[in-house]
Design a protein around this motif. Structure first.
Motif, PDB file in Angstrom:
ATOM      1  N   LEU A  52      15.980  -6.468  11.369  1.00 50.12           N
ATOM      2  CA  LEU A  52      15.227  -5.298  11.839  1.00 50.12           C
ATOM      3  C   LEU A  52      14.794  -4.430  10.666  1.00 50.12           C
ATOM      4  CD1 LEU A  52      14.267  -3.270  14.017  1.00 50.12           C
ATOM      5  CD2 LEU A  52      16.578  -2.324  14.025  1.00 50.12           C
ATOM      6  N   TYR A  53      15.732  -4.170   9.758  1.00 44.94           N
ATOM      7  CA  TYR A  53      15.447  -3.273   8.644  1.00 44.94           C
ATOM      8  C   TYR A  53      14.447  -3.886   7.663  1.00 44.94           C
ATOM      9  CZ  TYR A  53      18.515   0.672   9.611  1.00 44.94           C
ATOM     10  OH  TYR A  53      19.066   1.808  10.137  1.00 44.94           O
ATOM     11  N   ASP A 104       3.700   0.584  17.922  1.00 46.05           N
ATOM     12  CA  ASP A 104       3.934  -0.847  18.055  1.00 46.05           C
ATOM     13  C   ASP A 104       5.355  -1.122  17.584  1.00 46.05           C
ATOM     14  OD1 ASP A 104       3.886  -3.595  18.076  1.00 46.05           O
ATOM     15  OD2 ASP A 104       2.749  -3.740  16.200  1.00 46.05           O
ATOM     16  N   ARG A 118       6.927  -2.589   6.803  1.00 47.00           N
ATOM     17  CA  ARG A 118       5.950  -1.656   7.362  1.00 47.00           C
ATOM     18  C   ARG A 118       5.821  -0.406   6.490  1.00 47.00           C
ATOM     19  NH1 ARG A 118       6.243  -1.131  13.678  1.00 47.00           N
ATOM     20  NH2 ARG A 118       6.180  -3.295  14.372  1.00 47.00           N
ATOM     21  N   MET A 119       6.960   0.086   5.981  1.00 46.58           N
ATOM     22  CA  MET A 119       6.940   1.296   5.161  1.00 46.58           C
ATOM     23  C   MET A 119       6.084   1.128   3.914  1.00 46.58           C
ATOM     24  SD  MET A 119      10.949   2.385   5.482  1.00 46.58           S
ATOM     25  CE  MET A 119      10.988   3.655   4.247  1.00 46.58           C
ATOM     26  N   LEU A 164      11.151  -3.182   9.170  1.00 47.10           N
ATOM     27  CA  LEU A 164      10.794  -1.764   9.057  1.00 47.10           C
ATOM     28  C   LEU A 164      10.361  -1.413   7.641  1.00 47.10           C
ATOM     29  CD1 LEU A 164      13.631  -0.139  11.220  1.00 47.10           C
ATOM     30  CD2 LEU A 164      11.202  -0.289  11.787  1.00 47.10           C
ATOM     31  N   ASP A 211       0.867  -1.178   0.000  1.00 50.86           N
ATOM     32  CA  ASP A 211       0.000   0.000   0.000  1.00 50.86           C
ATOM     33  C   ASP A 211       0.903   1.227   0.000  1.00 50.86           C
ATOM     34  OD1 ASP A 211      -1.895   1.935   0.388  1.00 50.86           O
ATOM     35  OD2 ASP A 211      -2.098   1.537   2.541  1.00 50.86           O
ATOM     36  N   PRO A 268       5.023  -6.795  14.161  1.00 50.89           N
ATOM     37  CA  PRO A 268       5.010  -7.838  15.173  1.00 50.89           C
ATOM     38  C   PRO A 268       3.617  -8.108  15.742  1.00 50.89           C
ATOM     39  CG  PRO A 268       5.768  -5.787  16.106  1.00 50.89           C
ATOM     40  CD  PRO A 268       5.557  -5.533  14.668  1.00 50.89           C
ATOM     41  N   ALA A 269       2.678  -7.175  15.534  1.00 47.45           N
ATOM     42  CA  ALA A 269       1.371  -7.342  16.168  1.00 47.45           C
ATOM     43  C   ALA A 269       0.680  -8.597  15.645  1.00 47.45           C
ATOM     44  CB  ALA A 269       0.497  -6.127  15.905  1.00 47.45           C
ATOM     45  N   ARG A 281       4.504   4.779   9.749  1.00 47.04           N
ATOM     46  CA  ARG A 281       4.302   3.372   9.419  1.00 47.04           C
ATOM     47  C   ARG A 281       5.355   2.504  10.116  1.00 47.04           C
ATOM     48  NH1 ARG A 281       2.776   2.310   3.381  1.00 47.04           N
ATOM     49  NH2 ARG A 281       1.042   3.724   3.012  1.00 47.04           N
TER      50      ARG A 281
END
Lengths: 214, 214
Positions: A195-196, B159, A202-203, A199, A159, A211-212, B202
């Motif tokens: 980690l990246y 989060d 998510r971006m 991230l 998205d 993680p949710a 985000r």
DNA sequence: GGGCGCGCTAAGCGAGCGCTCACCCTTGCC
DNA sequence: GGCAAGGGTGAGCGCTCGCTTAGCGCGCCC
């Protein structure tokens, strides 16, 4: 071209293709010195000294100090393109491929920080012709990442409003690892890569990222 | 001259505190030159020339070339801390404050790219004492952003698993703008600031972030 | 209105730079 | 053994670097 002994993640012999042994030692010394002090602050005497040779030996294998930087930059950028291309053309969903692209690209920047620093931050020290050549390789880097993101958007998995801007931000995030990563710090390259990757997912608003959802 | 380029970022008088007029002109010339060619590739003759003075004039106002860099770096970092502190201590939810922090920080890096470049990329050119002082300011920068993220996590609005790692990534993303931003490119500093604020929301998993909800 | 101090310049110092050159070793082929 | 070829060295060239010094012009205060 290069030998087909490539496997994901492990750089076997990064500068194996530099053929006369003395030339490879000089190049390796130059990478170290450029990464530590920057191109302009590095002297040819320093490079030759690190390679255990006299200052004049450098000019048997390289025409100028700039040619050393050019060679380093080209090989490094080719490696970067290769890493991203491998991830982009693997099997799996766009999200899986983007995660793999980011994590392997970050691992390369963190693990080979000396090389990555020179590759990413000494571009402006090249002359116009060499810089133009390297910028072509950078456009390939951009295209590989943008391709994955476009695919994810098309399939509805991502998205993203501004594909080009997000591509830029993702690459920017990865590249800057070479600036701050510390080998003696608390994180391994693998940890930063993981980690990246999270991230970045998510971006791009990847479904199932974060993680949710566990 | 190039003072007009500062107007876009809404920085009122960036170097107003540098008091003798000639000293300010020299400092401004040094910022330009360092940003363009890097500290080590810049000569004192170049700096003095840009300021319309003879090479010796530099040493009336500054003890060494390094003192110029030190002054620029300190003032720039203080400005960075101030920007983030203002955003962090404003009213609003953690999400709103993080968005404001990122967008104003990015606008500063994009609009004052010459200054930001010197501040962010020439740290290693400083001597040990000066570098240690600047690193203290960098810890303040980190603390401001981490503080907002911690608050958002505590309130349940964000989060985030790895707070320190995410803080690092957010700052890294903003800082790298100084490397790639092009004044003649397609994006204004405001546009990049807005895009990055969205991307960062985000990254921290802020409830309500992303375009799908708009 | 004469002396003084400040801001600045012209000239140049020693050092270190990128790079070159004359020459020396080893190696391999006959 | 003779010898060409090529990787390597010590010395050093021309140049530019950061920085210094001697001195100049000019506003200012008594």
């Amino acid at each position: 071209m290069s030998t087909a002994e490539e496997s994901a993640g492990a750089e076997a012999q990064p500068w194996g293709e530099v053929t006369p042994d003395a030339a490879r030692r000089l190049l390796l010394a130059a990478v170290e010195a450029f990464a530590e002090r920057g191109y302009h602050a590095t002297t040819t005497r320093d490079i030759a000294g690190r390679a255990g040779m006299s200052p004049a030996a450098l000019y048997i294998h390289y025409k100028t100090k700039e040619e050393l930087l050019h060679r380093i930059s080209r090989i490094g950028h080719q490696k970067a393109v290769e890493i991203l291309r491998t991830a982009a053309r693997a099997e799996g969903s766009p999200g899986e491929r983007l995660a793999e692209a980011v994590s392997s690209f970050v691992r390369w920047h963190a693990g080979g920080r000396t090389t990555a620093r020179v590759v990413q931050y000494e571009l402006d020290s090249l002359g116009p012709d060499a810089r133009a050549e390297i910028l072509g390789l950078r456009r390939q880097v951009d295209a590989e990442v943008r391709g994955i993101i476009e695919e994810g958007v098309r399939s509805g998995e991502f998205d993203v409003i501004d594909v080009q801007g997000t591509t830029l931000a993702v690459l920017s995030l990865c590249i800057d690892v070479a600036r701050w990563f510390n080998v003696d710090g608390p994180r391994t390259p693998e940890e930063v890569g993981a980690l990246y990757a999270d991230l970045v997912l998510r971006m791009v608003g990847a479904r199932g990222a974060g993680p949710a959802q566990r």
